[in-house]
Design a protein around this motif. Sequence first.
Motif, PDB file in Angstrom:
ATOM      1  N   ALA A 109      86.185  29.254  16.926  1.00 47.94           N
ATOM      2  CA  ALA A 109      86.205  30.663  16.537  1.00 47.94           C
ATOM      3  C   ALA A 109      87.634  31.233  16.574  1.00 47.94           C
ATOM      4  O   ALA A 109      87.957  32.181  15.876  1.00 47.94           O
ATOM      5  N   PHE A 110      88.505  30.639  17.420  1.00 53.12           N
ATOM      6  CA  PHE A 110      89.914  31.064  17.481  1.00 53.12           C
ATOM      7  C   PHE A 110      90.702  30.291  16.421  1.00 53.12           C
ATOM      8  O   PHE A 110      91.662  29.605  16.725  1.00 53.12           O
ATOM      9  N   SER A 111      90.313  30.375  15.165  1.00 49.56           N
ATOM     10  CA  SER A 111      90.973  29.584  14.125  1.00 49.56           C
ATOM     11  C   SER A 111      92.374  30.148  13.858  1.00 49.56           C
ATOM     12  O   SER A 111      92.616  31.339  14.085  1.00 49.56           O
ATOM     13  N   PRO A 112      93.286  29.297  13.353  1.00 45.09           N
ATOM     14  CA  PRO A 112      94.648  29.778  13.063  1.00 45.09           C
ATOM     15  C   PRO A 112      94.625  30.991  12.125  1.00 45.09           C
ATOM     16  O   PRO A 112      95.455  31.883  12.264  1.00 45.09           O
ATOM     17  N   ARG A 113      93.657  31.032  11.201  1.00 45.50           N
ATOM     18  CA  ARG A 113      93.629  32.156  10.265  1.00 45.50           C
ATOM     19  C   ARG A 113      93.331  33.464  11.012  1.00 45.50           C
ATOM     20  O   ARG A 113      94.009  34.474  10.830  1.00 45.50           O
ATOM     21  N   GLY A 116      96.288  34.228  13.431  1.00 43.94           N
ATOM     22  CA  GLY A 116      97.480  34.672  12.696  1.00 43.94           C
ATOM     23  C   GLY A 116      97.386  36.154  12.383  1.00 43.94           C
ATOM     24  O   GLY A 116      98.335  36.914  12.607  1.00 43.94           O
ATOM     25  N   ARG A 117      96.211  36.572  11.930  1.00 45.00           N
ATOM     26  CA  ARG A 117      96.003  37.966  11.575  1.00 45.00           C
ATOM     27  C   ARG A 117      96.127  38.854  12.823  1.00 45.00           C
ATOM     28  O   ARG A 117      96.781  39.886  12.818  1.00 45.00           O
ATOM     29  N   VAL A 118      95.515  38.379  13.918  1.00 44.60           N
ATOM     30  CA  VAL A 118      95.524  39.178  15.150  1.00 44.60           C
ATOM     31  C   VAL A 118      96.954  39.304  15.701  1.00 44.60           C
ATOM     32  O   VAL A 118      97.381  40.390  16.103  1.00 44.60           O
ATOM     33  N   VAL A 119      97.706  38.198  15.679  1.00 49.20           N
ATOM     34  CA  VAL A 119      99.068  38.225  16.242  1.00 49.20           C
ATOM     35  C   VAL A 119      99.961  39.184  15.439  1.00 49.20           C
ATOM     36  O   VAL A 119     100.772  39.924  16.013  1.00 49.20           O
ATOM     37  N   GLU A 120      99.804  39.181  14.136  1.00 52.90           N
ATOM     38  CA  GLU A 120     100.569  40.128  13.301  1.00 52.90           C
ATOM     39  C   GLU A 120     100.299  41.564  13.745  1.00 52.90           C
ATOM     40  O   GLU A 120     101.205  42.376  13.871  1.00 52.90           O
ATOM     41  N   GLN A 121      99.012  41.859  13.982  1.00 55.23           N
ATOM     42  CA  GLN A 121      98.651  43.217  14.413  1.00 55.23           C
ATOM     43  C   GLN A 121      99.218  43.521  15.807  1.00 55.23           C
ATOM     44  O   GLN A 121      99.613  44.643  16.085  1.00 55.23           O
ATOM     45  N   VAL A 122      99.262  42.513  16.663  1.00 57.37           N
ATOM     46  CA  VAL A 122      99.816  42.711  18.012  1.00 57.37           C
ATOM     47  C   VAL A 122     101.277  43.147  17.914  1.00 57.37           C
ATOM     48  O   VAL A 122     101.709  44.094  18.585  1.00 57.37           O
ATOM     49  N   GLY A 355      92.239  31.984  26.158  1.00 56.78           N
ATOM     50  CA  GLY A 355      93.036  33.007  25.465  1.00 56.78           C
ATOM     51  C   GLY A 355      94.529  32.876  25.745  1.00 56.78           C
ATOM     52  O   GLY A 355      95.282  33.808  25.482  1.00 56.78           O
ATOM     53  N   ALA A 356      94.969  31.713  26.255  1.00 57.68           N
ATOM     54  CA  ALA A 356      96.386  31.563  26.637  1.00 57.68           C
ATOM     55  C   ALA A 356      97.317  31.845  25.448  1.00 57.68           C
ATOM     56  O   ALA A 356      98.343  32.507  25.594  1.00 57.68           O
ATOM     57  N   TYR A 357      96.934  31.357  24.274  1.00 53.95           N
ATOM     58  CA  TYR A 357      97.770  31.561  23.092  1.00 53.95           C
ATOM     59  C   TYR A 357      97.939  33.065  22.828  1.00 53.95           C
ATOM     60  O   TYR A 357      99.045  33.550  22.581  1.00 53.95           O
ATOM     61  N   LEU A 358      96.827  33.798  22.932  1.00 53.63           N
ATOM     62  CA  LEU A 358      96.886  35.243  22.682  1.00 53.63           C
ATOM     63  C   LEU A 358      97.610  35.985  23.801  1.00 53.63           C
ATOM     64  O   LEU A 358      98.369  36.913  23.557  1.00 53.63           O
TER      65      LEU A 358
END
Length: 404
Positions: A109-113, A116-122, A355-358
């Motif tokens: 569920a934590f796919s790169p797509r 990627g979208r979430v990190v941009e918003q962060v 969630g380490a990546y996030l």
Amino acid sequence: MSSPTASTSALDLTDPTTFVRYDPHVFWAEVRDHNPVYWYQGREDRPGFWVVSRYVDVVASYTDAARLSSARGTVLDVLLRGEDSAGGRMLAVTDRPRHRELRNVMLRAFSPRVLGRVVEQVHRRADELIRRVTGTGAFDFATEVAESIPMGTICDLLSIPPADRPDLLRWNKNALSSDEADANLYAALEARNQILLYFMDLAEQRRASPSDDVISMIATATVGGEPLSIDDVALNCYSLILGGDESSRMSAICAVKAFVDFPDQWRAVRDGDVAIDTAVEEVLRWATPAMHFARTATTDFELRGQQVRAGDIVTLWNLSANFDEREFDRPYRFEVARTPNKHLSFGHGPHFCLGAYLGRAELRALLTALVGTVSRIESAGSPRRVYSNFLNGHSSLPVAFTGR
Ligand code: HEM
């Protein structure tokens, strides 16, 4: 069982005010030296538990999922009151083999797509928030900035409608810790129930008409050949929102507090003398947002000369391991250039933070926004600590940012 020294028996590790009243580093240094694994004697009707303090022992215990189970619960407070009702259903409190299968579903569920979208918003959110408070005089970084970054991130990940977000934030704040010393347990339980009910509703909706968000993916996945029940989907969403908000918030607040306390380290980051990703790791070590995680022994075994019995609660103290002088040079110095930096803030082994990546991306976004906008970070009042024996950090941090 060894008898603890006077000072190790003096600190009440079950009392949320302990970590506000005492300097934990003095205590843990002594424990690591003299009683690295000790039995904390139960008080009144509460059972006792093992305390594991050294880095190598904490790593070994996290790895040893066969003898140290997560299924009865992983937070001391919960284990002392009985057991976690989500055991075997929510990822963090599930053992192998189901844990591995459920984790794979959630990882997909934590796919790169999606990420990627979430990190941009962060990054966008962090930039906007930092710009808004810079050059405006004193403000509370905890409430005016840190509160919005992680909650926004996790809500984006789960595609939570904007109108519902303030309620979730409020429930979440009440669920794990409290700013008040006499916080009542009932309010925390009530808040947890409200989060669960909310997610049950949302899970039903997304199962009926899925999109590409994480809830839809969990709601439509199968584990052991069966779809997850709506309760189980809700529980696993709940674990994302709790894990995703509080610890990230604590680490963001800690980053700014550390820059106030160590201005030379802020200058090193600001002037580009050290890579932001390297500084992020030191912020995570310094913050250690989750002080401990707990396990239950499935069998009798020996741990650093101590006899652990099947059924015993074993607590792994990240807060001690991350400052173990056997692993880290000058551990009490906040050094943004520290390498290697194999901190345990995200745990270790099979339950290593999903969630380490996030979590890292949020800190990277914060530090990048600070470097781009802020020249000086100064204290503007006394910070206030969170009352908890689980969550480590501050709920208020008055500061002032001067623009570049
Ligand atoms: C697990 C810390 C951010 C979701 C863990 C564990 C730690 C941790 C120590 C291991 C627990 C154990 O071994 O029992 C942190 C810190 C964070 C952070 C310090 C931020 C700085 C996040 C975020 C999410 C998240 C952003 C969700 C998006 C989870 C989940 C687990 C977990 C679902 C359970 C994994 C499993 O059992 O397989 N976290 N976390 N965490 N975390 Fe995080």
